[in-house]
Design a protein around this motif. Structure first.
Motif, mmCIF file in Angstrom:
data_model
loop_
_atom_site.group_PDB
_atom_site.id
_atom_site.type_symbol
_atom_site.label_atom_id
_atom_site.label_comp_id
_atom_site.label_asym_id
_atom_site.label_seq_id
_atom_site.Cartn_x
_atom_site.Cartn_y
_atom_site.Cartn_z
ATOM 1 N N SER A 62 12.015 -4.605 6.117
ATOM 2 C CA SER A 62 11.379 -5.024 4.973
ATOM 3 C C SER A 62 10.764 -3.559 4.478
ATOM 4 O O SER A 62 9.736 -2.899 5.231
ATOM 5 C CB SER A 62 10.213 -6.095 5.348
ATOM 6 O OG SER A 62 9.162 -5.688 4.488
ATOM 7 N N TYR A 64 12.835 3.961 14.812
ATOM 8 C CA TYR A 64 12.032 3.023 14.670
ATOM 9 C C TYR A 64 11.767 2.756 13.003
ATOM 10 O O TYR A 64 11.808 1.629 12.482
ATOM 11 C CB TYR A 64 10.658 3.265 15.433
ATOM 12 C CG TYR A 64 9.545 2.170 15.293
ATOM 13 C CD1 TYR A 64 9.655 0.933 16.116
ATOM 14 C CD2 TYR A 64 8.562 2.121 14.445
ATOM 15 C CE1 TYR A 64 8.837 0.065 16.054
ATOM 16 C CE2 TYR A 64 7.629 1.100 14.283
ATOM 17 C CZ TYR A 64 7.663 0.061 15.053
ATOM 18 O OH TYR A 64 6.774 -0.909 15.000
ATOM 19 N N GLU A 65 11.434 3.948 12.470
ATOM 20 C CA GLU A 65 11.289 4.003 10.921
ATOM 21 C C GLU A 65 12.603 3.109 10.355
ATOM 22 O O GLU A 65 12.401 2.259 9.489
ATOM 23 C CB GLU A 65 11.305 5.137 10.273
ATOM 24 C CG GLU A 65 10.010 6.192 10.674
ATOM 25 C CD GLU A 65 9.986 7.442 10.293
ATOM 26 O OE1 GLU A 65 8.926 7.804 9.689
ATOM 27 O OE2 GLU A 65 11.094 8.166 10.174
ATOM 28 N N ASN A 73 8.532 -3.153 2.242
ATOM 29 C CA ASN A 73 7.083 -3.207 2.129
ATOM 30 C C ASN A 73 6.251 -2.945 3.294
ATOM 31 O O ASN A 73 5.177 -2.469 3.509
ATOM 32 C CB ASN A 73 6.797 -4.838 1.726
ATOM 33 C CG ASN A 73 6.526 -4.988 0.041
ATOM 34 O OD1 ASN A 73 6.231 -3.901 -0.504
ATOM 35 N ND2 ASN A 73 6.730 -6.224 -0.603
ATOM 36 N N THR A 74 6.886 -3.663 4.495
ATOM 37 C CA THR A 74 6.080 -3.574 5.818
ATOM 38 C C THR A 74 6.362 -1.766 6.230
ATOM 39 O O THR A 74 5.419 -1.417 6.546
ATOM 40 C CB THR A 74 6.803 -4.412 6.803
ATOM 41 O OG1 THR A 74 7.169 -5.718 6.364
ATOM 42 C CG2 THR A 74 6.291 -4.056 8.272
ATOM 43 N N VAL A 102 12.368 -0.461 10.839
ATOM 44 C CA VAL A 102 11.399 -1.197 9.930
ATOM 45 C C VAL A 102 11.759 -1.185 8.394
ATOM 46 O O VAL A 102 11.798 -2.357 7.691
ATOM 47 C CB VAL A 102 9.914 -0.439 9.912
ATOM 48 C CG1 VAL A 102 9.004 -1.028 9.103
ATOM 49 C CG2 VAL A 102 9.782 -0.258 11.409
ATOM 50 N N ARG A 121 6.341 0.515 4.067
ATOM 51 C CA ARG A 121 5.268 1.236 3.382
ATOM 52 C C ARG A 121 3.862 0.946 3.737
ATOM 53 O O ARG A 121 3.109 1.895 3.710
ATOM 54 C CB ARG A 121 5.294 0.799 1.775
ATOM 55 C CG ARG A 121 6.386 1.476 0.972
ATOM 56 C CD ARG A 121 6.507 1.111 -0.434
ATOM 57 N NE ARG A 121 5.577 -0.181 -1.111
ATOM 58 C CZ ARG A 121 4.707 0.182 -1.687
ATOM 59 N NH1 ARG A 121 4.506 1.258 -2.194
ATOM 60 N NH2 ARG A 121 3.904 -0.879 -2.200
ATOM 61 N N TYR A 122 3.604 -0.254 4.083
ATOM 62 C CA TYR A 122 2.487 -0.352 5.024
ATOM 63 C C TYR A 122 2.029 0.297 6.053
ATOM 64 O O TYR A 122 1.251 0.551 6.183
ATOM 65 C CB TYR A 122 2.370 -2.041 5.207
ATOM 66 C CG TYR A 122 1.077 -2.659 5.942
ATOM 67 C CD1 TYR A 122 -0.007 -3.113 5.666
ATOM 68 C CD2 TYR A 122 1.482 -2.795 7.464
ATOM 69 C CE1 TYR A 122 -0.669 -3.608 6.263
ATOM 70 C CE2 TYR A 122 0.562 -3.215 8.337
ATOM 71 C CZ TYR A 122 -0.720 -3.517 7.841
ATOM 72 O OH TYR A 122 -1.735 -4.043 8.452
ATOM 73 N N ALA A 123 3.203 0.350 6.698
ATOM 74 C CA ALA A 123 2.808 1.142 8.162
ATOM 75 C C ALA A 123 2.713 2.807 7.945
ATOM 76 O O ALA A 123 2.907 3.369 9.007
ATOM 77 C CB ALA A 123 3.931 0.694 9.015
ATOM 78 N N GLY A 124 2.955 3.046 6.588
ATOM 79 C CA GLY A 124 2.860 4.535 6.317
ATOM 80 C C GLY A 124 4.299 5.359 6.441
ATOM 81 O O GLY A 124 4.052 6.343 6.583
ATOM 82 N N ILE A 125 5.303 4.671 6.221
ATOM 83 C CA ILE A 125 6.446 5.107 6.420
ATOM 84 C C ILE A 125 6.938 5.524 5.073
ATOM 85 O O ILE A 125 6.984 4.880 4.106
ATOM 86 C CB ILE A 125 7.534 4.261 7.156
ATOM 87 C CG1 ILE A 125 7.248 3.939 8.563
ATOM 88 C CG2 ILE A 125 9.290 4.533 7.016
ATOM 89 C CD1 ILE A 125 8.147 2.801 9.104
ATOM 90 N N ARG A 126 7.355 6.645 4.871
ATOM 91 C CA ARG A 126 8.028 7.066 3.681
ATOM 92 C C ARG A 126 9.530 6.578 3.408
ATOM 93 O O ARG A 126 10.258 7.352 3.800
ATOM 94 C CB ARG A 126 7.774 8.647 3.487
ATOM 95 C CG ARG A 126 6.126 8.918 3.693
ATOM 96 C CD ARG A 126 5.901 10.264 2.922
ATOM 97 N NE ARG A 126 4.467 10.345 2.650
ATOM 98 C CZ ARG A 126 3.918 11.275 3.201
ATOM 99 N NH1 ARG A 126 4.369 12.354 3.725
ATOM 100 N NH2 ARG A 126 2.452 11.364 2.825
ATOM 101 N N LYS A 161 11.243 8.010 17.071
ATOM 102 C CA LYS A 161 10.403 7.298 15.950
ATOM 103 C C LYS A 161 11.217 7.342 14.709
ATOM 104 O O LYS A 161 10.980 6.332 14.088
ATOM 105 C CB LYS A 161 9.153 8.695 15.782
ATOM 106 C CG LYS A 161 8.363 8.827 16.809
ATOM 107 C CD LYS A 161 7.294 9.767 16.553
ATOM 108 C CE LYS A 161 6.401 10.209 17.806
ATOM 109 N NZ LYS A 161 5.595 11.308 17.727
#
Lengths: 511, 368
Positions: free
Chosen positions: B245, B237-238, B247-248, B241, B250-255, B234
Motif C-alpha cells: 500500500s 522492507y520499503e 498510503n501505508t 511496504v 507514505r505514512y511510515a515515512g517511506i519516500r 531496510k
C-alpha cells in the motif's frame, strides 16, 4: 392520482450480519415534493435509499411505487420503476462525453445517433435549467458539472423519482444554489425528490418535509415549515445515553499542538479545511466532532505531513521554550526532527498497517530505520510485538500471522499498541473505535486515558457523540472544514454539539 | 412478493485456502503434478507417434545432460534465465509489473558486445570490469526510465516496460547492421573469434564455454544477495511496504517515488548483467534474439517461486531442461517439433496447475 404516493416503504428491515441497518421503517414520498432525509452517520439513510436503487434487497417489508407493490432487485428494476439515484461517488466514464455517458447502458434499438441524443439532452437541460454541454468530455468537467451529468442521466431514462445522496457535500455555495433551483424546477414538473444531507440550513431552505432516521429507526417526519434547526437536531441526536467512561481531570495542561488558520484544498479545488485554529493540550483528550467529511481526515493527515496545506501554521511544542513548524515536512522529516507524534489513521489496513505482514513486521513500520547499516533489526520489533500480543490480549496464532486475517478489534489493538509504544507527546486517533465491540472499545478508551495521564496530548476524532462527551475534555466541532465551535465536554450537551456540527458560519448559512 | 428460488449447491466450489499450506504438503502436490504430467505425456506420445514413452524421456534426459558439454549448456542457460528471474523479484515484490526484462537484457548485451568490439586491446581484467559495469548501467537506465515515469506521473508500468522492449529491439537491430561482419549479412557473427577477448572463461579448466564457468558462481551469489536484500534489508522492507500500500508507505515515512526509481534501477541492472552473461558467457554475438523470450519466461518463474530466489532455481532448471529435451527428441526421432512442444506444454500445464491446488481448496457437491 394526486393522492397517490410516489413511494411508500412499509416495514422495511435490512440487516448486515448482526447489525440492523434499518429496522421496520415506514416512509412515504409524495408526488411533487422534496423530502429531506436526515440522520447522523450510520443512521441507515444510504442503506434505505440503496434499497430503492436496487443495490440492496430488503430482508423484510414491502416497497410500493405509485401505489403498486414492486420488487426492486437490481438497478435496472429501479429504473423501470422510474427511480433514479445520484450516488455520492459519481459513476462516469472519464473519456466519454456527457451525452455518451448519459446513454451508456441503455438498450435502445437501432443506431447510436449522437445528434438526436444531444438534442434530447439539451431539451432536458432547458426544461429544468441545467447548464450542460452534451459534447464535453467528463475529464474536463468540474465536480458540479459531473453531478449535472448524473442527474440528467437519470432524467433521460425517464425517472420520476430522484434520490440525491449528499449532493451538496462537494459543491460550493453558489453551485448548491444552482442545484436547489434545478430541484425546485423538477418539483414544479411533478417529480418527487429525496435529498440526503447533513446540513440543516439546506434542509430548511430546499425541502417540503423532513424525515429523520436515528440508529436504523424511523424517528418521524415533520413539514419543513414547522421545523427549526433546534427541533431537527433534537430528533437527530436523541437522548444521551450514559457510557460511564472513566474521565480523570486533565493533568497539568500545556499546549503541545497549535493549529493556526490552517487551510487545505483538495485536487478538485474544493476547500477541505478553512481557516482552522485550535490548540491541543498535553494531559487532555481533545475531541474532534463533525459529520463525515467535514475535514477530519484532512486535518489529521495535514498534521502528519500526508496532506498539503495552502496556508496557516502547525506548531509542535515539545516543551514551553521550543516549537517546531510541521507544515511542509513529510512524515520522514517530521520523525527526523524528533517530533514525538503518533497517528492512528482511519484506514487501519490501508494506511496504518500492512495487511499481509504479521504483527512483528508491522511494528517495524515505525522502527525500520533503526537497524544496523542497511539491515533490518528484527529483534526489537519481535519483542514489541510479543509484549503487545500479551498486554493487549491480541487474538492471533503468532506474531507473524498476517494482520489482515485478524478481526477488526485485534487489528486496532495492534495499531494503537504500536503507536502508544512509540512514547508520543502527541497522539492522534481517527475513529479509533469504529466497528469495534464494546469491550475492545473500552480497552481503547482506557489506553487513551492512560496516555492523557502521562501528559500526552490526545486528539480523538470520533463520530459517536456520547463517547466524545464522556471521553474528552474539550471538543472542537468541525463543520464544512471550519471550526464551528470549541466546547467544554463536561458542561456541553449533545444538542449543542449536534447543532454546531450542522451549523455553518453566518455568511454561508445565509445562502 | 417474490420468493427466492432455492437452488442446488454449485457442483464445484473453489475457495482460497485461508491459512495457507505446509511447505511439505505443497511440494507433495507439485511432485504429484509432475508425475501426472509424465503419465499424460506418455499416453500422448504412445497414441500419436506410437513410440515407447520411456525412450522419449530417456532421450530428453540425454538432450539436457547426455554429455559434459550438454550438461554445461543446460546449466549455463539455467543461470542466465535464473539471473533474469532474480532481477524481476524486487520489482514484483513492489507490485511493479516489469515486463521489460527482455529489453533490459538486450541493452546489457549491446554494451557488452560494444566493449568486446571496440576495446579488444584492453587488459582482460579491465575489459571485464568495463563490460560488467557498463552492462549493469545500461540495464539500470532501461529499468529506471519506466520507474521514474511511474513515480513522477503515475504512468502504467506494464505498457511502458513493454514498449521499452521494442525500443531495445530496434536499437539492437541498428547495432547489428552497424557491426555486421560482412555487408548485408545482417549478422554480427562471433565477436573476437580468434583472440577470444572478452569471452567469459571456464572456471577450473582451459577454454571457453565448455565446462563449469564463472557465471554459475556469480548468479548463485546474485540469487543469495537478492534473497537477503528482500528479506533482511531496510530497502527490501520499503519495497514490500510500497507493494502492499502506497498510503501505508507514505505514512511510515517511506519516500515512495524514490523506492520506485531505485528498485527499478536495481531490477534493470541485474537484467543488464544477464545480457552480459548471454553475450560474453554464451553466444559471443549479439542479435535481436539474444534475450529470446527469456525475459517473459522469467516472469512465470518469478511468480511460481513467489519471489523466492532459491525456489526459482528449481523452476528454472525444469524449464531449461524441458527446452533442451524437446529439441533433442525433435532431432533424434525426426519428430515434428510441435510434438516436443506438446510434451513441454503438458508438463508446464500440470506444474502450473499444481500451484492452483496449493492456493485453492476445491470442494465437490456432496463432499464434506
Amino acid at each position: 392520482m394526486d393522492n397517490v404516493n410516489a413511494i411508500e416503504m412499509r416495514n422495511i428491515t435490512k440487516r448486515f450480519g448482526n447489525v440492523v441497518a434499518n429496522n421496520g421503517i415506514n416512509m412515504v414520498l409524495r408526488k411533487g415534493e422534496i423530502l429531506s432525509l436526515l440522520g447522523e452517520n450510520g443512521s441507515g439513510k444510504t442503506t434505505l435509499m440503496n434499497m430503492l436503487a436496487g443495490i440492496y434487497y430488503p430482508d423484510d417489508g414491502q416497497i410500493y411505487v405509485d401505489g403498486n407493490p414492486v420488487s426492486i432487485r437490481s438497478p435496472k428494476d429501479s429504473f423501470l420503476n422510474g427511480i433514479g439515484m445520484i450516488h455520492q461517488h459519481y459513476k462516469l466514464v472519464d473519456v466519454f462525453t456527457a451525452a455518451e455517458n448519459i446513454v451508456l447502458g441503455l438498450e435502445e434499438e437501432g443506431k447510436l445517433d449522437r445528434k438526436v441524443i444531444a438534442e434530447k439532452v439539451r431539451e432536458i437541460a432547458e426544461r429544468y435549467g441545467f447548464d450542460i454541454d452534451p459534447n464535453q468530455k467528463v475529464y474536463d468537467m468540474s465536480v458540479s458539472q459531473k453531478q449535472t451529468v448524473e442527474i440528467v442521466k437519470v432524467l433521460y431514462r425517464g425517472a420520476n423519482i430522484l434520490i440525491l445522496d449528499e449532493p451538496t457535500a462537494v459543491l460550493t455555495p453558489q453551485e448548491t444554489d444552482k442545484l436547489f433551483a434545478v430541484m425546485r424546477n423538477m418539483r414544479a414538473d411533478g417529480k418527487a425528490l429525496i435529498i440526503i444531507t447533513h446540513k440543516l440550513h439546506e434542509v430548511l431552505s430546499v425541502s417540503d418535509r423532513v424525515a429523520v432516521l436515528r440508529k436504523g429507526e424511523y424517528i418521524g417526519d415533520v413539514p419543513t415549515a414547522e421545523a427549526t434547526q433546534q427541533s431537527l437536531t433534537d430528533m437527530m441526536v436523541g437522548r444521551a445515553t450514559t457510557l460511564n467512561i472513566n474521565r480523570p481531570d486533565p493533568v497539568n495542561p500545556h499546549p503541545v499542538l497549535e493549529i493556526k488558520n490552517l487551510t487545505c484544498v483538495d485536487k478538485d479545488g474544493v476547500k477541505r479545511l478553512d481557516d482552522v485554529t485550535f490548540t491541543a493540550m498535553g494531559g487532555e483528550v481533545l475531541g474532534i466532532a463533525g459529520v463525515a467529511g467535514s475535514g477530519q481526515r484532512e486535518l489529521l493527515e495535514t498534521i502528519a505531513g500526508l496532506y498539503p496545506a495552502v496556508s496557516g501554521e502547525v506548531l509542535y511544542r515539545p516543551d514551553e521554550s521550543t516549537s517546531i513548524s510541521l507544515l511542509g515536512m513529510d512524515p520522514l522529516e517530521i520523525r527526523k526532527n524528533g517530533v514525538a507524534m503518533s497517528f492512528v489513521p482511519e484506514d487501519r489496513l490501508g494506511m496504518g498497517l500492512v495487511g499481509s505482514f504479521g504483527m512483528s513486521a508491522n511494528m517495524m513500520l515505525r522502527s525500520w530505520r533503526k537497524g544496523f547499516g542497511p539491515f533490518l533489526n528484527h529483534k526489537d520489533p519481535n519483542e514489541l510485538a510479543k509484549s503487545i500480543w500479551e498486554n493487549l490480549e491480541v487474538v492471533t496464532p503468532s506474531i507473524n500471522y498476517p494482520v489482515r486475517r485478524l478481526s477488526g478489534g485485534n487489528v486496532q489493538k495492534v495499531l494503537v499498541g504500536r503507536e502508544i509504544a512509540a512514547k508520543p507527546k502527541l497522539l492522534m486517533t481517527a475513529y479509533a473505535v469504529r466497528g469495534l465491540d464494546i469491550n475492545t472499545s473500552y480497552t481503547i478508551y482506557n489506553l487513551l486515558t492512560d496516555q492523557k495521564l502521562k501528559g500526552v496530548a490526545v486528539v480523538y476524532v470520533g463520530e459517536d457523540l456520547d463517547v466524545l462527551l464522556e471521553l474528552c475534555d474539550r471538543i472542537v466541532v468541525l463543520c464544512g472544514g471550519q471550526v464551528s465551535g470549541v466546547v467544554d465536554a463536561r458542561t456541553t450537551t449533545r444538542e449543542e454539539v449536534g447543532l454546531l456540527m450542522t451549523q455553518f458560519r453566518k455568511e454561508e448559512a445565509a445562502v | 412478493m417474490s420468493t427466492l428460488e432455492r437452488k442446488k449447491d454449485p457442483f464445484i466450489r473453489i475457495s482460497k485456502r485461508s491459512e495457507g499450506m505446509s511447505a511439505g504438503k505443497a511440494w507433495g502436490i507439485r511432485v504429484i503434478g509432475l508425475i501426472l504430467a509424465l503419465i499424460v505425456s506418455a499416453i500422448v506420445i504412445f497414441v500419436i507417434v506410437r513410440m515407447n514413452p520411456m525412450d522419449v524421456y530417456a532421450s530428453m534426459w540425454k538432450g539436457a545432460f547426455g554429455t559434459t558439454k550438454r550438461s554445461w549448456i543446460t546449466v549455463r542457460d539455467t543461470m542466465t534465465l535464473l539471473c533474469i528471474a532474480c532481477a524481476l523479484a524486487p520489482a514484483f515484490a513492489m507490485r511493479f509489473w516489469n515486463i521489460g526484462a527482455e529489453g533490459q537484457v538486450l541493452v546489457g548485451g549491446i554494451v557488452t558486445a560494444a566493449c568486446m568490439i571496440y576495446f579488444p586491446e584492453m587488459p582482460t581484467a579491465l575489459l571485464f570490469l568495463v563490460m560488467i559495469v557498463s552492462s549493469l548501467a545500461a540495464g539500470a537506465i532501461w529499468g529506471l526510465i519506466p520507474g521514474f515515469f511511474k513515480a513522477k506521473w503515475g504512468t502504467n508500468e506494464t505498457l511502458f516496460t513493454l514498449m521499452m522492449n521494442y525500443i531495445a529491439i530496434q536499437l539492437t537491430a541498428f547495432f547489428v547492421s552497424l557491426w555486421e561482419n560482412r555487408p548485408n549479412s545482417r549478422k554480427v557473427g562471433i565477436i573476437n573469434q580468434n583472440s577470444k577477448e572478452g569471452w567469459l572463461p571456464n572456471m577450473f579448466s582451459e577454454g571457453y564455454n565448455n565446462d563449469f564457468g564463472w557465471n554459475v558462481l556469480i548468479v548463485l551469489v546474485i540469487a543469495t544477495v537478492v534473497f537477503f536484500y528482500l528479506r533482511e534489508t531496510k530497502q527490501g522492507y520499503e519495497i514490500s511496504v510500497v507493494g502492499d500500500s502506497e498510503n501505508t508507505a507514505r505514512y511510515a515515512g517511506i519516500r515512495v517515488s524514490r523506492v520506485y526509481v531505485r528498485t527499478m534501477a536495481i531490477s534493470g541492472a541485474i537484467c543488464g548483467f544477464a545480457g552480459f552473461l548471454a553475450v560474453s558467457g554464451s553466444s559471443h554475438t549479439i542479435s535481436t534474439s539474444t534475450s529470446g523470450g527469456q525475459g517473459f519466461t522469467a516472469i512465470i518463474i518469478a511468480w511460481l517461486s513467489r519471489m523466492n530466489t532459491y525456489i526459482m532455481l528449481v523452476f528454472t532448471l525444469l524449464i531449461v531442461f524441458l527446452d533442451k529435451g524437446a529439441t533433442q527428441i525433435a532431432s533424434e526421432f525426426n519428430l515434428n517439433e510441435y510434438c516436443s512442444e506438446i510434451i513441454t506444454g503438458i508438463i508446464l500445464f500440470f506444474v502450473l496447475g499444481a500451484e492452483f491446488f496449493v492456493d485453492y481448496r476445491v470442494k465437490f457437491r456432496g463432499s464434506k
